[in-house]
Design a protein around this motif. Sequence first.
Motif, PDB file in Angstrom:
ATOM      1  N   ALA A 183       0.444   0.698  14.703  1.00 41.42           N
ATOM      2  CA  ALA A 183       0.261  -0.475  15.565  1.00 41.42           C
ATOM      3  C   ALA A 183       1.265  -1.565  15.220  1.00 41.42           C
ATOM      4  O   ALA A 183       1.909  -2.144  16.116  1.00 41.42           O
ATOM      5  CB  ALA A 183      -1.163  -1.001  15.433  1.00 41.42           C
ATOM      6  N   ALA A 184       1.420  -1.866  13.920  1.00 44.52           N
ATOM      7  CA  ALA A 184       2.361  -2.908  13.515  1.00 44.52           C
ATOM      8  C   ALA A 184       3.796  -2.514  13.858  1.00 44.52           C
ATOM      9  O   ALA A 184       4.596  -3.354  14.297  1.00 44.52           O
ATOM     10  CB  ALA A 184       2.230  -3.175  12.016  1.00 44.52           C
ATOM     11  N   THR A 185       4.126  -1.235  13.658  1.00 47.04           N
ATOM     12  CA  THR A 185       5.486  -0.788  13.961  1.00 47.04           C
ATOM     13  C   THR A 185       5.754  -0.823  15.455  1.00 47.04           C
ATOM     14  O   THR A 185       6.866  -1.154  15.895  1.00 47.04           O
ATOM     15  CB  THR A 185       5.711   0.632  13.412  1.00 47.04           C
ATOM     16  N   ALA A 186       4.764  -0.471  16.265  1.00 44.63           N
ATOM     17  CA  ALA A 186       4.942  -0.519  17.717  1.00 44.63           C
ATOM     18  C   ALA A 186       5.186  -1.942  18.196  1.00 44.63           C
ATOM     19  O   ALA A 186       6.034  -2.188  19.070  1.00 44.63           O
ATOM     20  CB  ALA A 186       3.716   0.073  18.415  1.00 44.63           C
ATOM     21  N   VAL A 187       4.466  -2.908  17.630  1.00 48.33           N
ATOM     22  CA  VAL A 187       4.687  -4.313  18.003  1.00 48.33           C
ATOM     23  C   VAL A 187       6.062  -4.769  17.530  1.00 48.33           C
ATOM     24  O   VAL A 187       6.760  -5.514  18.230  1.00 48.33           O
ATOM     25  CB  VAL A 187       3.574  -5.199  17.421  1.00 48.33           C
ATOM     26  N   PRO A 221       5.775   1.541  -4.719  1.00 41.65           N
ATOM     27  CA  PRO A 221       5.748   0.477  -5.732  1.00 41.65           C
ATOM     28  C   PRO A 221       4.714  -0.602  -5.434  1.00 41.65           C
ATOM     29  O   PRO A 221       4.367  -1.382  -6.306  1.00 41.65           O
ATOM     30  CB  PRO A 221       7.169  -0.096  -5.669  1.00 41.65           C
ATOM     31  N   LEU A 222       4.221  -0.669  -4.175  1.00 42.91           N
ATOM     32  CA  LEU A 222       3.229  -1.664  -3.785  1.00 42.91           C
ATOM     33  C   LEU A 222       1.879  -1.013  -3.533  1.00 42.91           C
ATOM     34  O   LEU A 222       1.806   0.173  -3.176  1.00 42.91           O
ATOM     35  CB  LEU A 222       3.679  -2.400  -2.521  1.00 42.91           C
ATOM     36  N   GLN A 223       0.823  -1.792  -3.697  1.00 40.72           N
ATOM     37  CA  GLN A 223      -0.516  -1.316  -3.356  1.00 40.72           C
ATOM     38  C   GLN A 223      -0.624  -1.144  -1.838  1.00 40.72           C
ATOM     39  O   GLN A 223       0.149  -1.747  -1.079  1.00 40.72           O
ATOM     40  CB  GLN A 223      -1.562  -2.300  -3.860  1.00 40.72           C
ATOM     41  N   PRO A 224      -1.571  -0.319  -1.355  1.00 43.25           N
ATOM     42  CA  PRO A 224      -1.637  -0.011   0.081  1.00 43.25           C
ATOM     43  C   PRO A 224      -1.623  -1.220   0.999  1.00 43.25           C
ATOM     44  O   PRO A 224      -0.793  -1.308   1.914  1.00 43.25           O
ATOM     45  CB  PRO A 224      -2.940   0.778   0.196  1.00 43.25           C
ATOM     46  N   TRP A 225      -2.524  -2.171   0.763  1.00 41.25           N
ATOM     47  CA  TRP A 225      -2.597  -3.304   1.690  1.00 41.25           C
ATOM     48  C   TRP A 225      -1.421  -4.252   1.503  1.00 41.25           C
ATOM     49  O   TRP A 225      -0.988  -4.927   2.463  1.00 41.25           O
ATOM     50  CB  TRP A 225      -3.916  -4.040   1.522  1.00 41.25           C
ATOM     51  N   ALA A 226      -0.864  -4.325   0.305  1.00 37.18           N
ATOM     52  CA  ALA A 226       0.315  -5.165   0.077  1.00 37.18           C
ATOM     53  C   ALA A 226       1.507  -4.614   0.854  1.00 37.18           C
ATOM     54  O   ALA A 226       2.282  -5.370   1.441  1.00 37.18           O
ATOM     55  CB  ALA A 226       0.634  -5.241  -1.412  1.00 37.18           C
ATOM     56  N   GLY A 227       1.663  -3.288   0.843  1.00 41.07           N
ATOM     57  CA  GLY A 227       2.748  -2.678   1.603  1.00 41.07           C
ATOM     58  C   GLY A 227       2.603  -2.931   3.093  1.00 41.07           C
ATOM     59  O   GLY A 227       3.585  -3.247   3.782  1.00 41.07           O
ATOM     60  N   LEU A 228       1.373  -2.807   3.594  1.00 42.41           N
ATOM     61  CA  LEU A 228       1.138  -3.070   5.010  1.00 42.41           C
ATOM     62  C   LEU A 228       1.413  -4.533   5.337  1.00 42.41           C
ATOM     63  O   LEU A 228       1.898  -4.862   6.431  1.00 42.41           O
ATOM     64  CB  LEU A 228      -0.290  -2.698   5.386  1.00 42.41           C
ATOM     65  N   ALA A 229       1.127  -5.425   4.386  1.00 39.73           N
ATOM     66  CA  ALA A 229       1.382  -6.850   4.603  1.00 39.73           C
ATOM     67  C   ALA A 229       2.875  -7.123   4.754  1.00 39.73           C
ATOM     68  O   ALA A 229       3.275  -8.004   5.522  1.00 39.73           O
ATOM     69  CB  ALA A 229       0.808  -7.671   3.450  1.00 39.73           C
ATOM     70  N   VAL A 230       3.714  -6.386   4.008  1.00 41.68           N
ATOM     71  CA  VAL A 230       5.166  -6.554   4.150  1.00 41.68           C
ATOM     72  C   VAL A 230       5.596  -6.177   5.564  1.00 41.68           C
ATOM     73  O   VAL A 230       6.358  -6.904   6.214  1.00 41.68           O
ATOM     74  CB  VAL A 230       5.916  -5.704   3.108  1.00 41.68           C
ATOM     75  N   LEU A 231       5.106  -5.038   6.053  1.00 38.40           N
ATOM     76  CA  LEU A 231       5.407  -4.642   7.431  1.00 38.40           C
ATOM     77  C   LEU A 231       4.891  -5.690   8.408  1.00 38.40           C
ATOM     78  O   LEU A 231       5.573  -6.042   9.385  1.00 38.40           O
ATOM     79  CB  LEU A 231       4.785  -3.277   7.734  1.00 38.40           C
ATOM     80  N   GLY A 232       3.698  -6.203   8.163  1.00 41.03           N
ATOM     81  CA  GLY A 232       3.135  -7.231   9.031  1.00 41.03           C
ATOM     82  C   GLY A 232       3.988  -8.477   9.067  1.00 41.03           C
ATOM     83  O   GLY A 232       4.132  -9.123  10.124  1.00 41.03           O
ATOM     84  N   ALA A 233       4.577  -8.842   7.917  1.00 43.29           N
ATOM     85  CA  ALA A 233       5.431 -10.024   7.874  1.00 43.29           C
ATOM     86  C   ALA A 233       6.692  -9.812   8.718  1.00 43.29           C
ATOM     87  O   ALA A 233       7.111 -10.712   9.457  1.00 43.29           O
ATOM     88  CB  ALA A 233       5.814 -10.338   6.434  1.00 43.29           C
ATOM     89  N   THR A 264       6.944  -7.805  11.246  1.00 47.24           N
ATOM     90  CA  THR A 264       6.506  -7.781  12.646  1.00 47.24           C
ATOM     91  C   THR A 264       6.260  -9.188  13.170  1.00 47.24           C
ATOM     92  O   THR A 264       6.667  -9.528  14.294  1.00 47.24           O
ATOM     93  CB  THR A 264       5.221  -6.933  12.771  1.00 47.24           C
ATOM     94  N   ALA A 265       5.611 -10.016  12.366  1.00 49.57           N
ATOM     95  CA  ALA A 265       5.352 -11.398  12.782  1.00 49.57           C
ATOM     96  C   ALA A 265       6.654 -12.165  12.978  1.00 49.57           C
ATOM     97  O   ALA A 265       6.789 -12.950  13.940  1.00 49.57           O
ATOM     98  CB  ALA A 265       4.478 -12.093  11.740  1.00 49.57           C
ATOM     99  N   LEU A 266       7.628 -11.939  12.087  1.00 49.78           N
ATOM    100  CA  LEU A 266       8.915 -12.611  12.203  1.00 49.78           C
ATOM    101  C   LEU A 266       9.632 -12.198  13.487  1.00 49.78           C
ATOM    102  O   LEU A 266      10.160 -13.040  14.225  1.00 49.78           O
ATOM    103  CB  LEU A 266       9.777 -12.289  10.981  1.00 49.78           C
ATOM    104  N   ALA A 267       9.647 -10.881  13.750  1.00 50.42           N
ATOM    105  CA  ALA A 267      10.306 -10.384  14.970  1.00 50.42           C
ATOM    106  C   ALA A 267       9.593 -10.880  16.218  1.00 50.42           C
ATOM    107  O   ALA A 267      10.232 -11.234  17.221  1.00 50.42           O
ATOM    108  CB  ALA A 267      10.342  -8.855  14.947  1.00 50.42           C
TER     109      ALA A 267
END
Length: 501
Positions: free
Chosen positions: A391-395, A471-483, A485-488
């Motif tokens: 979902a995050a990647t599609a956005v 190297p990151l915990q699951p939700w931390a890694g997803l948060a990086v992708l979310g950041a 996505t939010a920037l784009a």
Amino acid sequence: MRALRAEWTKFRTVRGWLWGAVAAVLASVLFVLVGTASSNQHQQDAAALPVGPGGEAVNDSCYFVHQTLTGDGTITVPVAALSGTLSDMTAGQDRTVAGVTPWSKAGILVRQSLDQGSSYAAMMVTGEHGVRMQDDFTHDRAGLAGSPSAAEPRWLRLVRSGTTVTGYDSTDGVRWTEVGTAHLPGAAVTVQVGLFVAAPAAVQTSGGGGSSPATATGSFGRVALGGAWSQAGGQWQGTQVGGDAGTSGSYPAGTSGGWTTNGDGFTVTGAGDIAPVVGGPALGPAFTVETFLVGTFAGLIVLTVVAVQFVTAEYRRGLLGTTLAAVPQRGRVLAGKSAVVAAVAFAVGAVASAVSIPLGELRAHAAHFSVLTVPVAVELRAVLGTGLLLAATAVLALALGTVLRRSATAITAVVVTTVLPYLLAFGGMLPTGPAEWLLRFTPAAGFAVQQTLPRYGQVLSVYAPSSGYFPLQPWAGLAVLGAWTALALAAATVLLRRRDA
């Protein structure tokens, strides 16, 4: 709601986009089928991994000198030495040398039964990590530092009271320090109590990893049983728990597990490990949940194409002006498109992973490979997390399509920043440092949400991307992708408001 309804109507009326969503599911699942089918060319028999009380796959192999005891009681013993042997396979030779692995263990153990995976609590000395208290495979607490010797033994004690087992250590057998408490609610009234020794394989943590067999020998003083246990008067007996040295090691040539009496004490030799299973060289031949989700990147590429075209098609055909005339608030138009592609992508990811995991397990068992089981909650997080990843990647793809206006350019940008770093890092094409950098700071970090491989300090392995570790915990890694996505998405919103349709 008006913008959302309009964008959903557009999406579902274009058959190519609907079929694209179906193709994304099929691409993910078919990738798993192809990958596990290739494993049939290398069939090997692999015993099912034991499952611990928490539902995780575990190693549970040691040599155990024990009695069957009922009720509450205490067991106390001094450990005077911990030595061992390692298999040296350098220069093509297979010879045994003296030495202990860092997490070789010798100590006292209270366990529910002799069955692998049963609930337990233990106090032990280790090869390089001092005294430890461990229970139910995943819990580890530090006690006294240093190694035991005849002049300075390490005294260990376990006290059972109902379902609670408390561990203590001492340097003199007089002054005791509590190390920790374990709660074993599933433990029966009658338990197995005694001395154990285990020696996980020697793991090479650099140069691509690798492992070689090891054993350990513990020298114990007189065993003192207290409370109700002191009245039992039973005989000690030796058992190789697990029947062999387990998946984490085996006995080097010319050695085996066993025990002898030594005056009032015991000398016990063992191999294997009592610990959770992790990835890398310590895992051995087994499939993981991550293995069954590897096809996610294929589905992600298909969805990227759909998400980008969901906006660039309107630019290309000159229809965006019509859309903005119907809904003048341009931010709402982008929000509606984002919600639609996010919902579709989440459904694709969740469905594909929910199908891929059980299907992959069936294929793995058919190929005679073990499967590393994880708790139900962890598997559910991986399934739903895959949906969120897509979902995050599609956005992100939709936002880049809005910014760049060209399908090919936007699709390439998503693949280069998200899929390519993932493939380079886990394909072993990069050193550990650069691979971890990519998985920390690029949108590929989002794949960490699929991580189910455990990482435990008390189990030595290669915790690197080449071994399946983020190297990151699951939700931390997803948060990086979310950041990202939010920037784009913010950039797309600004440009959409400033530019002509």
